[in-house]
Scaffold this active site. Structure first.
Site, PDB file in Angstrom:
ATOM      1  N   CYS A   3       7.473   9.932   8.228  1.00  0.00           N
ATOM      2  CA  CYS A   3       7.856   8.212   8.043  1.00  0.00           C
ATOM      3  C   CYS A   3       8.836   8.157   7.170  1.00  0.00           C
ATOM      4  O   CYS A   3       8.605   8.148   6.399  1.00  0.00           O
ATOM      5  CB  CYS A   3       7.075   7.893   8.470  1.00  0.00           C
ATOM      6  SG  CYS A   3       7.670   5.881   8.031  1.00  0.00           S
TER       7      CYS A   3
ATOM      8  N   CYS B 131       8.721   4.693   5.814  1.00  0.00           N
ATOM      9  CA  CYS B 131       7.418   4.292   4.712  1.00  0.00           C
ATOM     10  C   CYS B 131       7.823   5.103   3.602  1.00  0.00           C
ATOM     11  O   CYS B 131       8.224   4.299   2.866  1.00  0.00           O
ATOM     12  CB  CYS B 131       6.524   4.784   5.715  1.00  0.00           C
ATOM     13  SG  CYS B 131       6.076   4.568   7.049  1.00  0.00           S
ATOM     14  N   ASP B 132       8.610   6.269   3.377  1.00  0.00           N
ATOM     15  CA  ASP B 132       8.441   7.545   2.463  1.00  0.00           C
ATOM     16  C   ASP B 132      10.215   7.211   2.431  1.00  0.00           C
ATOM     17  O   ASP B 132       9.918   7.542   0.964  1.00  0.00           O
ATOM     18  CB  ASP B 132       7.901   7.893   2.196  1.00  0.00           C
ATOM     19  CG  ASP B 132       6.666   8.340   2.800  1.00  0.00           C
ATOM     20  OD1 ASP B 132       5.916   7.609   2.843  1.00  0.00           O
ATOM     21  OD2 ASP B 132       6.215   8.751   4.173  1.00  0.00           O
TER      22      ASP B 132
END
Ligand code: NAP
Length: 316
Positions: A142, A145-146
């Protein structure tokens, strides 16, 4: 308005929606507007996979694009506005042998007159050594997200589809370089994304190559690559590896109860009806072809319209 009532510790509902991605929340909106007081079991990811996308540029009505998580919130708000209830809970077990169908979630049990399955799909893994061990320590599925953790770092992306290119382009905001490793010499991604990636100064490609191992002791330090044409192996230093190699539908819970194709996608007819009358499905769980926010939302809406008709026919 039909209300949700309790039976012992099982909640009795007219329409139970499993999943809170575009399909689930569109189904909830339509069922709510039919005054069926649907309950949505959100699953782990409110908004589904779309909520993990930084920007959705192809959902109609948002000419400037819209954040994936923001779109999920808007879907939820609209469904709730008409009476849908979204529970932050995951369904773990279903018994679809007779109506009312039995569903066991993390916290509650439900007896449902109809079910709309919108459990979506999950990211595929490479299945190579080091991948599991280093997930969250440089291995990610992701970018939204990261991506931030890779400021001024080198990352590789695995895959040649829309997700790989779109997410790879997103990570260029942070990373110093983005190397896309693809197993063929031809990308599957749309021409627009291919053009953007090819023209981006931070993006380069390694063709006809697979990742055979993720290396690092407590964080990713490198990957072992193998050229599938020559068999040549080499080690490429990297700080992170983002894997976008497709998805598997989340249908394990329905095995033996609903018909599926060879890849595990639920089979539905042109009215979104599964093999069990009263159980409908929409979105990526039943769609190996399109997998777009707009098509999933459309399928969810269609499933709810059909569930409404089913209840009308079976209750009169
Ligand atoms: P996808 O289209 O299935 O692409 C998966 C990619 O991973 C392919 O390039 C495939 O290679 C590669 N791959 C699969 N297994 C692999 C393995 N074991 N090792 C190495 N590579 C592997 O998946 P996606 O990109 O997630 O897209 C899914 C759907 O969502 C598509 O319909 C896509 O159009 C849609 N989507 C749309 C957008 C958008 O419109 N903006 C954004 C994201 C996703 P091969 O090409 O060799 O098969």
């Amino acid at each position: 308005m039909v209300s949700t009532s309790s039976n012992g510790n099982a909640h009795r509902v007219k329409v139970l929606v499993l999943g809170s991605g575009p399909a689930g929340l569109a189904a909830a909106l339509y069922a709510a507007r039919a005054e069926l007081a649907p309950v949505v079991l959100s699953g782990i990811q409110l908004g589904g996979q779309a909520a993990l996308t930084y920007a959705v540029e192809n959902y109609p009505g948002f000419p400037e694009g819209v954040g994936g998580a923001e779109l999920g919130e808007l879907f939820k708000k609209q469904a709730e506005h008409f009476g849908a209830k979204v529970e932050f809970e995951t369904a773990n077990e279903v018994d679809l042998s007779a109506r009312p169908f039995k569903v066991t979630g993390d916290n509650s049990k439900y007896l449902a007159d109809t079910i709309i399955v919108a459990t979506g799909a999950s990211s595929n893994q490479l299945g190579v050594r080091g991948e599991n061990e280093l997930t969250g320590r440089g291995v990610s599925y992701c970018a939204t997200c990261d991506g931030w953790f890779f400021k001024d770092k080198k990352v590789i992306i695995v895959g040649g589809g829309d997700s790989a290119l779109e997410e790879g382009l997103f990570i260029t905001r942070y990373a110093s370089s983005v190397t896309i490793v693809h197993r063929r010499e031809e990308l599957r991604a749309s021409p627009l994304l291919q053009k953007r990636a090819a023209e981006h100064p931070k993006v380069d490609f390694i063709w006809s190559t697979i990742v055979t191992e993720v290396l690092g002791s407590d964080k990713v330090e490198a990957v072992r690559l193998k050229n599938v044409k020559t068999g040549e192996e080499r080690i490429l230093e990297t700080d992170g590896i983002f894997i976008f190699i497709g998805h598997t539908p989340n249908t394990a819970m329905f095995k033996g109860q609903l018909e599926m194709d060879a890849l595990g996608y639920l089979k539905v007819d042109d009215r979104m009806q599964t093999s069990q009358p009263g159980v409908f499905a929409g979105g990526e769980v039943a769609d190996p072809h399109f997998r777009q926010v707009v098509t999933s939302a459309g399928m969810g809406a269609a499933a709810a319209i059909q569930a409404t008709r089913f209840l009308e026919e079976h209750e009169s």
